[in-house]
Design a protein around this motif. Structure first.
Motif, PDB file in Angstrom:
ATOM      1  N   GLN A 374      43.300  38.895  52.443  1.00  0.00           N
ATOM      2  CA  GLN A 374      41.845  38.834  52.237  1.00  0.00           C
ATOM      3  C   GLN A 374      41.379  39.930  51.302  1.00  0.00           C
ATOM      4  OE1 GLN A 374      40.614  39.004  56.439  1.00  0.00           O
ATOM      5  NE2 GLN A 374      39.718  36.961  56.190  1.00  0.00           N
ATOM      6  N   ALA A 375      41.920  41.127  51.473  1.00  0.00           N
ATOM      7  CA  ALA A 375      41.530  42.235  50.589  1.00  0.00           C
ATOM      8  C   ALA A 375      41.945  41.943  49.153  1.00  0.00           C
ATOM      9  CB  ALA A 375      42.159  43.533  51.074  1.00  0.00           C
ATOM     10  N   ARG A 376      43.119  41.342  48.970  1.00  0.00           N
ATOM     11  CA  ARG A 376      43.586  41.030  47.625  1.00  0.00           C
ATOM     12  C   ARG A 376      42.685  39.997  46.959  1.00  0.00           C
ATOM     13  NH1 ARG A 376      48.085  39.677  49.069  1.00  0.00           N
ATOM     14  NH2 ARG A 376      49.116  41.717  48.896  1.00  0.00           N
ATOM     15  N   GLU A 377      42.267  38.970  47.710  1.00  0.00           N
ATOM     16  CA  GLU A 377      41.380  37.961  47.139  1.00  0.00           C
ATOM     17  C   GLU A 377      40.038  38.563  46.748  1.00  0.00           C
ATOM     18  OE1 GLU A 377      41.834  34.705  46.254  1.00  0.00           O
ATOM     19  OE2 GLU A 377      43.912  35.360  46.535  1.00  0.00           O
ATOM     20  N   ALA A 378      39.493  39.437  47.599  1.00  0.00           N
ATOM     21  CA  ALA A 378      38.222  40.094  47.284  1.00  0.00           C
ATOM     22  C   ALA A 378      38.360  40.958  46.036  1.00  0.00           C
ATOM     23  CB  ALA A 378      37.749  40.943  48.463  1.00  0.00           C
ATOM     24  N   PHE A 379      39.494  41.622  45.912  1.00  0.00           N
ATOM     25  CA  PHE A 379      39.726  42.452  44.733  1.00  0.00           C
ATOM     26  C   PHE A 379      39.784  41.605  43.472  1.00  0.00           C
ATOM     27  CE2 PHE A 379      42.876  44.175  41.726  1.00  0.00           C
ATOM     28  CZ  PHE A 379      42.164  45.289  41.296  1.00  0.00           C
ATOM     29  N   PHE A 380      40.504  40.494  43.515  1.00  0.00           N
ATOM     30  CA  PHE A 380      40.615  39.666  42.318  1.00  0.00           C
ATOM     31  C   PHE A 380      39.289  38.993  41.973  1.00  0.00           C
ATOM     32  CE2 PHE A 380      45.289  39.937  42.792  1.00  0.00           C
ATOM     33  CZ  PHE A 380      45.588  40.255  41.486  1.00  0.00           C
ATOM     34  N   ASP A 381      38.460  38.707  42.967  1.00  0.00           N
ATOM     35  CA  ASP A 381      37.115  38.202  42.673  1.00  0.00           C
ATOM     36  C   ASP A 381      36.335  39.239  41.861  1.00  0.00           C
ATOM     37  OD1 ASP A 381      37.607  35.858  44.009  1.00  0.00           O
ATOM     38  OD2 ASP A 381      36.577  36.456  45.855  1.00  0.00           O
ATOM     39  N   PHE A 382      36.426  40.493  42.274  1.00  0.00           N
ATOM     40  CA  PHE A 382      35.749  41.575  41.546  1.00  0.00           C
ATOM     41  C   PHE A 382      36.355  41.739  40.153  1.00  0.00           C
ATOM     42  CE2 PHE A 382      35.685  46.161  40.472  1.00  0.00           C
ATOM     43  CZ  PHE A 382      34.306  46.343  40.375  1.00  0.00           C
ATOM     44  N   LYS A 383      37.670  41.704  40.067  1.00  0.00           N
ATOM     45  CA  LYS A 383      38.342  41.847  38.777  1.00  0.00           C
ATOM     46  C   LYS A 383      37.920  40.734  37.825  1.00  0.00           C
ATOM     47  CE  LYS A 383      42.961  42.170  36.710  1.00  0.00           C
ATOM     48  NZ  LYS A 383      42.799  41.030  35.790  1.00  0.00           N
ATOM     49  N   ALA A 432      37.543  45.158  54.806  1.00  0.00           N
ATOM     50  CA  ALA A 432      36.399  46.070  54.895  1.00  0.00           C
ATOM     51  C   ALA A 432      36.529  47.219  53.899  1.00  0.00           C
ATOM     52  CB  ALA A 432      36.272  46.620  56.320  1.00  0.00           C
ATOM     53  N   ALA A 433      37.721  47.795  53.792  1.00  0.00           N
ATOM     54  CA  ALA A 433      37.931  48.894  52.846  1.00  0.00           C
ATOM     55  C   ALA A 433      37.771  48.415  51.410  1.00  0.00           C
ATOM     56  CB  ALA A 433      39.310  49.512  53.046  1.00  0.00           C
ATOM     57  N   MET A 434      38.262  47.208  51.126  1.00  0.00           N
ATOM     58  CA  MET A 434      38.129  46.687  49.766  1.00  0.00           C
ATOM     59  C   MET A 434      36.671  46.380  49.433  1.00  0.00           C
ATOM     60  SD  MET A 434      39.508  45.994  46.939  1.00  0.00           S
ATOM     61  CE  MET A 434      41.261  46.101  47.332  1.00  0.00           C
ATOM     62  N   GLU A 435      35.939  45.800  50.366  1.00  0.00           N
ATOM     63  CA  GLU A 435      34.530  45.518  50.112  1.00  0.00           C
ATOM     64  C   GLU A 435      33.745  46.810  49.886  1.00  0.00           C
ATOM     65  OE1 GLU A 435      33.874  41.255  52.463  1.00  0.00           O
ATOM     66  OE2 GLU A 435      33.433  43.152  53.507  1.00  0.00           O
ATOM     67  N   SER A 436      34.101  47.869  50.603  1.00  0.00           N
ATOM     68  CA  SER A 436      33.458  49.162  50.375  1.00  0.00           C
ATOM     69  C   SER A 436      33.731  49.653  48.963  1.00  0.00           C
ATOM     70  CB  SER A 436      33.962  50.197  51.390  1.00  0.00           C
ATOM     71  OG  SER A 436      33.594  49.845  52.701  1.00  0.00           O
ATOM     72  N   ALA A 437      34.991  49.555  48.550  1.00  0.00           N
ATOM     73  CA  ALA A 437      35.351  49.992  47.207  1.00  0.00           C
ATOM     74  C   ALA A 437      34.641  49.168  46.135  1.00  0.00           C
ATOM     75  CB  ALA A 437      36.861  49.919  47.026  1.00  0.00           C
ATOM     76  N   VAL A 438      34.508  47.868  46.370  1.00  0.00           N
ATOM     77  CA  VAL A 438      33.825  46.998  45.407  1.00  0.00           C
ATOM     78  C   VAL A 438      32.343  47.364  45.301  1.00  0.00           C
ATOM     79  CG1 VAL A 438      33.048  44.624  45.041  1.00  0.00           C
ATOM     80  CG2 VAL A 438      35.452  45.093  45.558  1.00  0.00           C
ATOM     81  N   GLN A 439      31.708  47.681  46.426  1.00  0.00           N
ATOM     82  CA  GLN A 439      30.303  48.102  46.362  1.00  0.00           C
ATOM     83  C   GLN A 439      30.150  49.377  45.548  1.00  0.00           C
ATOM     84  OE1 GLN A 439      27.610  47.798  49.774  1.00  0.00           O
ATOM     85  NE2 GLN A 439      29.237  46.794  50.930  1.00  0.00           N
TER      86      GLN A 439
END
Length: 545
Positions: A374-383, A432-439
């Protein structure tokens, strides 16, 4: 009869010189009449179309650091320091990120997927004017790193002292054997050789370099590189002044920046070292962390440095240019919060207690954090979002050097927030950690736009100044808007720096985008005068767009 406003061509910078209709001169008497209540402006009744947004509408103006998004201990520290020292939250936030990175980077990396591994170091710079209490606030944030640094050096000094005592004891024993009349010639020769070897070892102890977490802020890149080479190939500079930035800009090299080792130490690259002592060696995985609180003019100089931009050093930084609190601070700050700072210090100690890895470990075998699916998918969405914005017509089309590194920067931060939040090295970085980083990553974009817009010839600079002027008009609500009134009363730094020549193109930009409209009128002597009507949006409270 006055000519209609639309018939006059927009005035350009310098057009007022030797102009019989110089707007700087002809509106002075008119302004006096307006202040007395005799407004002679002619107004048109036609509908005024909506004005165009200025700057980067995709990302907006720089906003406050998303404190609510980060782990509790980090959030509480940021809020405590910001309230007590009355500084913007960006200062303790960026210095906190750098403090965690200084401890984590020698110990761990983070893997997004096989073949993509990032170190956990960061470069961060926050611009605040002198008198903003940068030093006291920074001291609160990094006090534990400094304590760990002192403990490490003191412990090493004790080890050296004990080793020196042990060597001297061995030398004394060897000399006794050498002087023993009962000893044979071979035994005496062996004892004499041992004394010579031990004397050499004692002398070498004087040259042993003490390990460090923090490097001196006044280090040149050459000295910094040599110090890192004998320090496990890592180091950090956490400082509340612009000393190191000034050195990077060429303070000691005639204005010619020497950036090679600092560029490579961001990515953990191989760095060759010009040896002075035999302990110094080339670095396999050079890792540097930078956390700098600097004056805004330092960031402006960096944005104007061709080497800084073209070689990509400024593009490696988290950047922040928060609004100054000076002039709006309370008589006293909020009470000091030792509980919040103690919890933050405990987070840093937990990271420091992890084992430091061997820098010669191959990149893909270096101890590292992994991501959940899940964190990887959120990261690639941001990327993906960042990638689209890097197109020539995208919001970061003219900041490709910074934007192209932003996904990796965000990936690194997700690993740091995982550790700050109490995550173990063998636990994957969660959503949660990835979403924090994306914000935080989304927050960082307008700040970077603002810093790169400090460059006078930047295509964004004029819009940044136009936004500042609009906000001044909205806040101060001057009765008359004219070039002389802006020059006389607007205290923006770019106005004071450039005077009249700086104001004309900015006003022209506001006219071009529909925020202002020139109105030709007459003063009491019958001479034409130019003033400006403002769009109704400028008269309302709240955001302009």
């Amino acid at each position: 009869m006055t000519a209609p406003a639309a018939s006059r061509a927009p005035h350009k910078a310098g057009a007022h010189i030797n102009d019989p209709y110089d707007p700087w001169e002809i509106d002075k008497d008119f302004q006096r009449e307006v202040r007395r209540g005799r407004d002679g402006r002619t107004r048109t009744a036609e509908r005024w179309p909506d004005p165009e947004p200025l700057g980067s509408p995709g990302y907006g103006k720089p906003g406050p650091y998303p404190v609510e998004a980060v782990p509790t201990a980090f959030r509480d520290m940021i809020e405590a320091v910001a309230a007590n020292k009355q500084v913007p939250a960006e200062l303790p936030a960026l210095m906190g990120q750098a403090a965690a990175a200084a401890l984590a980077a020698p110990r761990l990396a983070i893997e997004c997927e096989p073949g993509w591994v990032e170190p956990l170091n960061l470069y961060a710079a926050c611009g605040l004017e002198p008198g903003s209490l940068k030093s006291p606030a920074t001291n609160d944030v990094i006090q534990e790193v400094r304590r760990l640094h002192k403990v490490l050096r003191a412990s090493h000094a004790d080890e050296i002292s004990e080793r020196r005592k042990d060597l001297r004891r061995q030398i004394a024993e060897a000399r006794e054997r050498k002087a023993d009349k009962k000893a044979g010639e071979e035994e005496k020769a062996t004892a004499a050789a041992l004394v010579r070897d031990l004397d050499v070892e004692i002398k070498e102890l004087d040259d042993v370099v003490s390990p460090r977490i923090l490097m001196p802020a006044d280090s040149t890149p050459e000295v910094l590189t040599r110090n890192m080479s004998v320090n496990g190939e890592h180091g950090a500079i956490l400082d509340s002044e612009g000393t190191f930035f000034s050195i990077l800009l060429g303070r000691y090299t005639g204005g010619v920046p020497n950036l090679d080792s600092v560029l490579k130490s961001y990515d953990g690259d191989y760095v060759e070292v010009s040896r002075i002592s035999r302990e110094q060696r080339d670095m396999t995985r050079a890792i540097l962390t930078l956390g700098l609180a600097v004056q805004p003019m330092i960031l402006e100089d960096a944005a104007k440095s061709r080497a800084m931009i073209e070689q990509g050093l400024l593009g490696r930084f988290y950047l922040a240019v928060p609004e100054s609190r000076i002039g709006y601070r309370n008589r006293r700050g909020a009470p000091y919060n030792p509980t919040a700072l103690a919890a933050w210090d405990a987070c840093l100690r937990k990271i420091a207690n992890l084992s430091v890895a061997d820098p010669d470990t191959p990149k893909y075998q270096f101890p590292r954090l992994f991501l959940t699916d899940q964190a990887r998918e959120a990261f690639f969405d941001f990327k993906d979002k960042i990638e689209v914005s890097l197109r020539p017509d995208g919001d970061l089309g003219d900041l490709r050097g910074w934007g192209a590194k932003h996904a990796g920067r965000t990936l690194r931060l997700s690993g740091l927030l995982h550790l700050i939040g109490g995550g173990a090295p063998d636990e994957p970085v969660n959503l949660a950690a990835m979403e924090s980083a994306v914000q935080v990553g989304n927050w960082a974009i307008p700040h970077a736009v603002a810093v790169f817009g400090m460059e006078d010839e930047s295509p964004r600079a004029e819009d940044e100044h136009a936004i500042a002027l609009l906000q001044w008009i909205q806040t101060k609500a001057p009765k008359v808007i004219s070039l002389n009134e802006i020059n006389r009363h607007c205290r923006q730094a770019w106005v004071k720096k450039g005077k009249k020549a700086a104001i004309v193109p900015v006003v022209d930009r506001l006219v071009e985008t529909g925020w202002l409209r020139p109105v030709e009128t007459t003063d009491k002597g019958g001479r034409p005068a130019i003033v400006y009507d403002r769009h109704e949006r400028v008269t309302r409270e709240g955001p302009l767009w």
